[in-house]
Design a protein around this motif. Structure first.
Motif, PDB file in Angstrom:
ATOM      1  N   UNK A 157      -7.732  -9.581   8.157  1.00 59.17           N
ATOM      2  CA  UNK A 157      -9.168  -9.388   8.429  1.00 59.17           C
ATOM      3  C   UNK A 157      -9.766 -10.598   9.144  1.00 59.17           C
ATOM      4  N   UNK A 158      -9.285 -11.789   8.800  1.00 62.76           N
ATOM      5  CA  UNK A 158      -9.812 -13.011   9.410  1.00 62.76           C
ATOM      6  C   UNK A 158      -9.170 -13.310  10.759  1.00 62.76           C
ATOM      7  N   UNK A 159      -8.178 -12.526  11.132  1.00 62.42           N
ATOM      8  CA  UNK A 159      -7.557 -12.651  12.458  1.00 62.42           C
ATOM      9  C   UNK A 159      -7.921 -11.403  13.256  1.00 62.42           C
ATOM     10  N   UNK A 160      -7.449 -11.312  14.451  1.00 67.85           N
ATOM     11  CA  UNK A 160      -7.715 -10.108  15.244  1.00 67.85           C
ATOM     12  C   UNK A 160      -6.736  -8.984  14.920  1.00 67.85           C
ATOM     13  N   UNK A 161      -5.729  -9.253  14.105  1.00 70.53           N
ATOM     14  CA  UNK A 161      -4.694  -8.266  13.827  1.00 70.53           C
ATOM     15  C   UNK A 161      -5.137  -7.179  12.851  1.00 70.53           C
ATOM     16  N   UNK A 162      -6.148  -7.440  12.057  1.00 71.33           N
ATOM     17  CA  UNK A 162      -6.620  -6.463  11.084  1.00 71.33           C
ATOM     18  C   UNK A 162      -7.064  -5.152  11.714  1.00 71.33           C
ATOM     19  N   UNK A 163      -7.490  -5.204  12.963  1.00 76.36           N
ATOM     20  CA  UNK A 163      -7.933  -3.993  13.668  1.00 76.36           C
ATOM     21  C   UNK A 163      -6.780  -3.044  13.952  1.00 76.36           C
ATOM     22  N   UNK A 164      -5.547  -3.561  13.963  1.00 75.52           N
ATOM     23  CA  UNK A 164      -4.389  -2.754  14.338  1.00 75.52           C
ATOM     24  C   UNK A 164      -3.388  -2.587  13.205  1.00 75.52           C
ATOM     25  N   UNK A 165      -3.793  -2.851  11.996  1.00 73.27           N
ATOM     26  CA  UNK A 165      -2.915  -2.668  10.849  1.00 73.27           C
ATOM     27  C   UNK A 165      -3.618  -1.792   9.813  1.00 73.27           C
ATOM     28  N   UNK A 166      -2.848  -1.066   9.001  1.00 69.67           N
ATOM     29  CA  UNK A 166      -3.445  -0.141   8.011  1.00 69.67           C
ATOM     30  C   UNK A 166      -3.942  -0.878   6.765  1.00 69.67           C
ATOM     31  N   UNK A 167      -4.924  -1.748   6.949  1.00 62.88           N
ATOM     32  CA  UNK A 167      -5.364  -2.617   5.850  1.00 62.88           C
ATOM     33  C   UNK A 167      -6.026  -1.853   4.704  1.00 62.88           C
ATOM     34  N   UNK A 168      -6.399  -0.598   4.917  1.00 65.76           N
ATOM     35  CA  UNK A 168      -6.992   0.197   3.843  1.00 65.76           C
ATOM     36  C   UNK A 168      -5.952   1.008   3.077  1.00 65.76           C
ATOM     37  N   UNK A 169      -4.693   0.934   3.486  1.00 64.98           N
ATOM     38  CA  UNK A 169      -3.607   1.642   2.814  1.00 64.98           C
ATOM     39  C   UNK A 169      -2.839   0.625   1.976  1.00 64.98           C
ATOM     40  N   UNK A 170      -3.228   0.492   0.730  1.00 63.61           N
ATOM     41  CA  UNK A 170      -2.684  -0.540  -0.159  1.00 63.61           C
ATOM     42  C   UNK A 170      -1.163  -0.425  -0.303  1.00 63.61           C
ATOM     43  N   UNK A 171      -0.661   0.784  -0.491  1.00 60.21           N
ATOM     44  CA  UNK A 171       0.784   0.973  -0.666  1.00 60.21           C
ATOM     45  C   UNK A 171       1.550   0.498   0.566  1.00 60.21           C
ATOM     46  N   UNK A 172       1.037   0.822   1.731  1.00 63.22           N
ATOM     47  CA  UNK A 172       1.683   0.397   2.970  1.00 63.22           C
ATOM     48  C   UNK A 172       1.663  -1.123   3.098  1.00 63.22           C
ATOM     49  N   UNK A 173       0.541  -1.732   2.816  1.00 67.72           N
ATOM     50  CA  UNK A 173       0.422  -3.187   2.938  1.00 67.72           C
ATOM     51  C   UNK A 173       1.347  -3.897   1.947  1.00 67.72           C
ATOM     52  N   UNK A 186       8.386 -21.520   4.027  1.00 71.52           N
ATOM     53  CA  UNK A 186       9.346 -20.479   4.368  1.00 71.52           C
ATOM     54  C   UNK A 186       9.594 -19.614   3.132  1.00 71.52           C
ATOM     55  N   UNK A 187       9.371 -18.320   3.281  1.00 77.22           N
ATOM     56  CA  UNK A 187       9.632 -17.316   2.246  1.00 77.22           C
ATOM     57  C   UNK A 187       8.914 -17.569   0.923  1.00 77.22           C
ATOM     58  N   UNK A 188       7.768 -18.209   0.989  1.00 79.74           N
ATOM     59  CA  UNK A 188       6.918 -18.317  -0.188  1.00 79.74           C
ATOM     60  C   UNK A 188       6.205 -16.975  -0.349  1.00 79.74           C
ATOM     61  N   UNK A 189       6.351 -16.340  -1.517  1.00 78.45           N
ATOM     62  CA  UNK A 189       5.722 -15.024  -1.686  1.00 78.45           C
ATOM     63  C   UNK A 189       4.202 -15.096  -1.513  1.00 78.45           C
ATOM     64  N   UNK A 190       3.672 -14.058  -0.890  1.00 82.58           N
ATOM     65  CA  UNK A 190       2.222 -13.893  -0.804  1.00 82.58           C
ATOM     66  C   UNK A 190       1.891 -12.505  -1.342  1.00 82.58           C
ATOM     67  N   UNK A 191       0.663 -12.338  -1.783  1.00 83.90           N
ATOM     68  CA  UNK A 191       0.239 -11.040  -2.304  1.00 83.90           C
ATOM     69  C   UNK A 191      -0.272 -10.171  -1.156  1.00 83.90           C
ATOM     70  N   UNK A 192      -0.312  -8.896  -1.407  1.00 86.66           N
ATOM     71  CA  UNK A 192      -0.892  -7.980  -0.423  1.00 86.66           C
ATOM     72  C   UNK A 192      -2.352  -8.357  -0.163  1.00 86.66           C
ATOM     73  N   UNK A 193      -3.069  -8.784  -1.195  1.00 86.80           N
ATOM     74  CA  UNK A 193      -4.472  -9.182  -1.023  1.00 86.80           C
ATOM     75  C   UNK A 193      -4.599 -10.378  -0.087  1.00 86.80           C
ATOM     76  N   UNK A 194      -3.733 -11.371  -0.239  1.00 92.13           N
ATOM     77  CA  UNK A 194      -3.768 -12.530   0.659  1.00 92.13           C
ATOM     78  C   UNK A 194      -3.468 -12.109   2.092  1.00 92.13           C
ATOM     79  N   UNK A 195      -2.495 -11.239   2.255  1.00 87.32           N
ATOM     80  CA  UNK A 195      -2.105 -10.763   3.582  1.00 87.32           C
ATOM     81  C   UNK A 195      -3.252  -9.973   4.231  1.00 87.32           C
ATOM     82  N   UNK A 196      -3.840  -9.060   3.493  1.00 84.25           N
ATOM     83  CA  UNK A 196      -4.957  -8.251   4.005  1.00 84.25           C
ATOM     84  C   UNK A 196      -6.120  -9.154   4.388  1.00 84.25           C
ATOM     85  N   UNK A 197      -6.439 -10.113   3.530  1.00 86.24           N
ATOM     86  CA  UNK A 197      -7.544 -11.028   3.812  1.00 86.24           C
ATOM     87  C   UNK A 197      -7.299 -11.797   5.101  1.00 86.24           C
ATOM     88  N   UNK A 198      -6.071 -12.292   5.291  1.00 89.51           N
ATOM     89  CA  UNK A 198      -5.755 -13.010   6.525  1.00 89.51           C
ATOM     90  C   UNK A 198      -5.845 -12.095   7.739  1.00 89.51           C
TER      91      UNK A 198
END
Length: 136
Positions: A21-37, A7-19
């Protein structure tokens, strides 16, 4: 394989983006917009994560007041880990952080629409979205 939940363990934007991509959600999120992520990760006030060792395999990312409404913005599980109850456990742990009157609210991806009804969510046809490009 033992999945550990945090619970509430910090994650990096890179970890979030990578996950994503490995899920089906990457298709519907702005994974190429680093500031947004980075903003998405850094400004969430409830983050429940699932880990296989040091690999992030699931996340439930929410914004909430903890008493009345919790918007579950992202529920993502690595495709290699799906159908093992990880997504459901992420939601259970999210709900456990909330007050007794607080509701989980989400917008389902089209492919996941049937899933939420099976696990107890009620469908509500009233949802409105105003994109940033629209003017009031």
């Amino acid at each position: 394989m033992t999945i550990q939940y945090q619970i509430n363990t910090p994650i990096s934007a890179d970890q979030f983006i990578d996950l994503l991509r490995r899920s089906t959600l990457g298709e519907r999120r702005p994974i190429d917009d680093r500031e947004c992520m980075e903003g998405m990760v850094n400004n969430s006030n409830l983050l429940v994560t699932a880990w296989d060792g040091d690999q992030l395999v699931g996340v439930a990312r929410s914004m909430t007041d903890f008493h009345y409404a919790c918007y579950l913005s992202d529920l993502a599980v690595d495709q290699n880990y799906q159908r093992q109850g990880i997504g459901k456990q992420l939601q259970i742990l999210t709900q456990q952080q909330l007050g007794r009157h607080c509701k989980l609210i989400l917008i389902a991806a089209p492919a996941a629409n049937a899933y939420y009804g099976r696990i107890g969510y009620t469908h509500h046809p009233r949802c409105w979205i105003l994109d940033r490009e629209q003017t009031l």
